[in-house]
Design an enzyme around this catalytic site. Structure first.
Site, PDB file in Angstrom:
ATOM      1  N   ASP A  18       6.885  -1.348   7.023  1.00 17.25           N
ATOM      2  CA  ASP A  18       5.779  -0.664   7.620  1.00 17.25           C
ATOM      3  C   ASP A  18       6.229   0.957   7.499  1.00 17.25           C
ATOM      4  O   ASP A  18       7.358   1.339   7.326  1.00 17.25           O
ATOM      5  CB  ASP A  18       5.596  -0.847   9.127  1.00 17.25           C
ATOM      6  CG  ASP A  18       5.038  -2.137   9.356  1.00 17.25           C
ATOM      7  OD1 ASP A  18       4.423  -2.648   8.457  1.00 17.25           O
ATOM      8  OD2 ASP A  18       5.113  -2.775  10.490  1.00 17.25           O
TER       9      ASP A  18
HETATM   10  N1  URA Z   1       8.066  -6.345  10.928  1.00 14.75           N
HETATM   11  C1  URA Z   1       7.530  -5.509  11.180  1.00 14.75           C
HETATM   12  O1  URA Z   1       6.376  -5.621  12.277  1.00 14.75           O
HETATM   13  N2  URA Z   1       7.439  -4.322  10.663  1.00 14.75           N
HETATM   14  C2  URA Z   1       8.236  -3.906   9.616  1.00 14.75           C
HETATM   15  O2  URA Z   1       8.186  -3.048   8.796  1.00 14.75           O
HETATM   16  C3  URA Z   1       9.017  -5.055   9.120  1.00 14.75           C
HETATM   17  C4  URA Z   1       9.004  -6.216   9.856  1.00 14.75           C
END
Ligand code: URA
Length: 236
Positions: A103
């Site tokens: 993310d």
């Molecule tokens: N899980 C999440 O919620 N975000 C990420 O970036 C990676 C795994």
């Protein structure tokens, strides 16, 4: 391509190490002592020997980026900076892309490569490649929460697989998953009535994020790290 670039792309030596080895006469190009670290080599034709070791050129590159928060793990995006903006142009020309997504506000280990086949295998649930996250939560994480996270949670549209959840301190845990659904860690924490405050991927496929790699920096995987990943991508 420049000799020092050639060797650093392959993870054989950094530019500084190449300069030192060239100075000591330890780098040969087609059997001749290299005159300088920035001399040109044709990777498809020339034979390079580094400190007595014959180097074999590979068309694939494998980069380990310590992704900072605020950067998208997409190849191109009208909405802001992507991880590819953190790399020199030549890697973009080689077709490097992020293997999987973090993310925008997640930090840490991101593999960038132009080896689509390996990437596909590393992300496939069939291969059970482990991703380890350091999760800072808003509220304390109880033992019951850890048990629930480990057992697998019903997130409505999917059931998470059993995983490992270990306490670091009252509000910090390590979570080791073998799958990577969209926002999975955040959704898992929400399912136990908590919230992710900070998320960092600290290892991928058995390779730890190096302590000396600052946020926003990258380096090629070493030979032994590459071998670790290839082995993971062969174990179904
Ligand atoms: N899980 C999440 O919620 N975000 C990420 O970036 C990676 C795994």
């Amino acid at each position: 391509m420049r000799l020092d670039k050639y060797l650093s792309n392959l993870g054989v030596a950094s530019r500084k190490e190449t300069a030192k080895a060239v100075h000591a006469g330890l780098v040969l190009v087609n059997g001749e002592v290299a005159s300088s670290a920035d001399c040109r080599v044709d990777e498809t034709q020339d034979t390079v020997t580094f400190c007595g070791r014959k180097i074999v050129w590979q068309k694939f590159v494998y980069l380990l980026l310590n992704k900072p928060a605020g950067v998208l793990s997409a190849t191109e995006d009208g909405r802001g900076a992507t991880v590819l903006d953190l790399l020199p142009e030549e890697y973009r020309r080689m077709g490097v892309f992020p293997c999987g997504r973090l993310d925008k506000n997640t930090k840490g280990f991101l593999l960038l490569t132009n080896d689509g086949d390996l990437c596909h295998r590393l992300l496939s649930p069939k291969y059970h490649v482990e991703k380890n996250y350091l999760v800072k939560a808003k509220f304390p994480v109880s033992n019951e929460d850890l048990t629930a996270l480990e057992a697998g949670l019903d997130l409505g549209d999917f059931q998470t697989k059993p995983c490992r959840a270990e306490r670091v301190d009252e509000k910090t845990i390590h979570l080791t998953l073998t799958e990577g659904k969209f926002h999975q860690v955040k959704r898992m924490l929400e399912a136990v009535h908590n919230q992710v405050v900070e998320l960092t991927r600290i290892s991928f496929g058995g390779i730890a994020l190096p302590d000396d790699l600052s946020e926003g920096d990258f380096r090629p995987l070493t030979e032994s790290e590459r071998n670790t990943l290839f082995a993971k991508g062969n174990q179904v």
